[in-house]
Design an enzyme around this catalytic site. Structure first.
Site, PDB file in Angstrom:
ATOM      1  N   GLU A 332       0.820  -1.230   0.000  1.00  0.00           N
ATOM      2  CA  GLU A 332       0.000   0.000   0.000  1.00  0.00           C
ATOM      3  C   GLU A 332       0.852   1.279   0.000  1.00  0.00           C
ATOM      4  O   GLU A 332       0.521   2.236   0.705  1.00  0.00           O
ATOM      5  CB  GLU A 332      -0.937   0.002   1.227  1.00  0.00           C
ATOM      6  CG  GLU A 332      -1.892  -1.167   1.218  1.00  0.00           C
ATOM      7  CD  GLU A 332      -2.745  -1.260   2.483  1.00  0.00           C
ATOM      8  OE1 GLU A 332      -3.951  -1.407   2.347  1.00  0.00           O
ATOM      9  OE2 GLU A 332      -2.178  -1.191   3.605  1.00  0.00           O
TER      10      GLU A 332
HETATM   11  C1  ACM Z   1      -1.851  -5.446   4.096  1.00  0.00           C
HETATM   12  O1  ACM Z   1      -2.893  -5.964   4.557  1.00  0.00           O
HETATM   13  N1  ACM Z   1      -1.787  -4.148   3.900  1.00  0.00           N
HETATM   14  C2  ACM Z   1      -0.692  -6.267   3.772  1.00  0.00           C
END
Ligand code: ACM
Length: 518
Positions: A332
């Site tokens: 992310e």
């Molecule tokens: C994640 O759940 N951001 C790896």
């Protein structure tokens, strides 16, 4: 660890013994409620009596195997109320004993496999490697659970037969996010102790995120002094000193569990950016963050100081971590341009390699050029998984829709999130890593991990509620061949573990889909 549990266990032991006086059914090893289900079990109809005369014997001259014997004695003495002693085997152990030995074992049992032979005279646990003995000890613990063992007062009957057992995957793990909310050393040790029972062999600590930096780095002290000082909701946070981290590593290693430390980067770094303004492209420190949004922070990938910082962090943590892996996060990173992200991940893989560690990263790292031994942890994107395997990388399977144990069980679960799915106990069990992602086959997969993110998880009781009973199913997915896994059979074995949850004082979710006996 919770001290009152000792009292709970003694009371529970007192309850177990009378309840086990009347055999419910003939002792049959194939009916023992062992989780994960062993590869092969055969029953003889004989029985072994565990009683006041029982002793454990271990190979002479091995401190390591002696410790495994002592671990078993300690656990059995609590659950049975007996006072079983541990001795070095000088000659053929006396009838009525439990023998734990490396000699004569089939070398094909591998690192963690074991074989268990239970006759009227003896329980013999053998393995090719010490880790195998420790895994086999968990099976002995489980076959002496209340609903499996039976006998007269002060006597437990273990059903006779043979078990040959070894894991399907070499990597079976749980992750705990100690960044969103911090959990102290004793809570972490308790979680590790729970994992032992289900033969899980890896524990991943998510040590840094936007909301908190949780491990002392001596060359960058403000990471914890400032970056560790809060958490989601604005509580006081916390961090592990290097001594405390080493204590966790040792506690885990004593139980044949490998710690995988994660420092998430280049995103999920607000706590670090707030501690050291030089890590920001604009040179300005943002405020500490106590919310639960994601994707807004990034280390400045263009500054050399960033790589000096990463080098120091990886060096210090690697020196304290005997296991082979270092997790670099990589998920992310929405605030990092992809043209900056790719060279960043490539360079970080080199840094980790210089300190002798193997890289694991969330599946987004497949956008970069993966080193031959880098592992991509698949949580969200099938496309990234395909990119990783196309580069020859191995995959760690943690699909959020199945394996994220911070997801709510259903709409009325009081804690947890549901952005990936509601995950009931059977949903968490009913999937096969080797067929879950088209194009990702068994030979591409090193194993399975259940991550527990901590946006809403604030206490050990919360961890327990989200872990149990789902973690037992994840453990079975990692250990047991898919041909032996079936929810309609598993759910009855799982139901029999309620006595253990109660004895341990575990706050578990009593799913209506499991035929609990109480
Ligand atoms: C994640 O759940 N951001 C790896």
């Amino acid at each position: 660890m919770k001290n009152f549990r000792i009292t709970v266990l003694i009371i529970a032991a007192a309850m177990i013994i009378p309840a086990s006086c009347k055999p419910k059914e003939p002792a049959d090893l194939t009916k023992a409620a062992i989780i994960p289900r062993p590869v092969s079990v055969s029953a003889t109809g004989e029985t072994f009596k565990l009683n006041a005369k029982t002793a454990i014997f271990v190979d002479a001259g091995s401190e390591e195997i002696l410790k495994t014997g002592q671990y078993l004695a300690e656990k059995l003495n609590v659950t049975t109320g007996l006072a079983i002693a541990v001795n070095e085997a000088k000659a053929e152990p006396a009838k009525g004993s439990i023998l734990i030995t490396l000699s004569g074992a089939d070398q094909n049992l591998g690192e963690e496999g074991y074989s268990l032979t239970i006759t009227k005279q003896m329980v013999k646990l053998s393995a090719a490697k010490p880790a195998g003995l420790f895994r086999g000890v968990q099976t002995i613990r489980q076959i002496t659970l209340k609903d499996t063992a039976s006998g007269k007062p002060g006597q437990f009957i273990i059903p006779g037969g043979t078990i040959t057992d070894y894991p399907e995957y070499s990597y079976r793990s749980m992750m705990l996010d100690v960044s969103r909310h911090f959990f102290g050393v004793e809570d972490v040790k308790q979680v590790i102790e729970y994992l032992v029972f289900y033969k899980i062999n890896t524990f991943h600590l998510h040590l840094s995120d936007d909301q908190g930096w949780r491990i002392e780095i001596k060359s960058w002290p403000n990471l914890t002094a400032h970056g560790g000082s809060t958490q989601v909701g604005g509580g006081k946070g916390g961090f592990y000193t290097q001594e405390q981290y080493s204590d966790i590593v040792k506690f885990a290693a004593d139980r044949y569990i490998t710690i995988v430390p994660e420092i998430d980067m280049p995103g999920h770094t607000n706590a670090a950016l707030s501690s050291y303004p030089g890590l920001n492209c604009n040179g300005k420190a943002p405020d500490l963050y106590t919310g639960t949004e994601v994707g807004f922070s990034s280390l400045c990938t263009k500054k050399e100081i960033t790589y000096k910082f990463i080098d120091d962090v990886v060096r210090e943590i690697s020196a304290l971590t005997p296991g082979p892996f270092f997790h670099i996060g990589g998920d992310e990173s929405h605030a990092t341009k992809v043209e900056d992200y790719i060279p960043f991940i490539n360079r970080v893989q080199d840094i980790v390699g210089r300190y002798g560690k193997q890289v694991i990263g969330w599946d987004e790292i497949a956008l970069s050029t993966l080193k031959p031994n880098t592992v991509a942890q698949c949580w969200a994107s099938e496309e990234n998984a395909a990119k990783a395997t196309a580069q020859g990388a191995k995959i760690l399977m943690s699909p959020a829709k199945k394996a994220y144990i911070d997801m709510q069980y259903n709409e009325s679960t009081p804690i947890g999130l549901h952005w990936a799915a509601y995950i009931e106990v059977d949903d968490c069990y009913n999937w096969d890593p080797a067929t879950y992602i088209p194009g990702v086959a068994k030979e591409n997969i090193i194993g399975v991990e259940a991550p527990m993110w901590a946006e809403t998880i604030t206490r050990l009781d919360d961890i327990e509620f989200m872990m149990f009973p789902r973690i037992a199913g994840i453990a079975e997915i990692g250990w047991t061949p898919v041909s032996l896994r079936n929810w309609d059979e598993y759910k009855f074995r799982l139901a029999k573990h309620e006595g253990w949850f109660d004895a341990m004082g575990i706050n578990f979710y009593k799913s209506p889909r499991v035929p609990w006996e109480k």
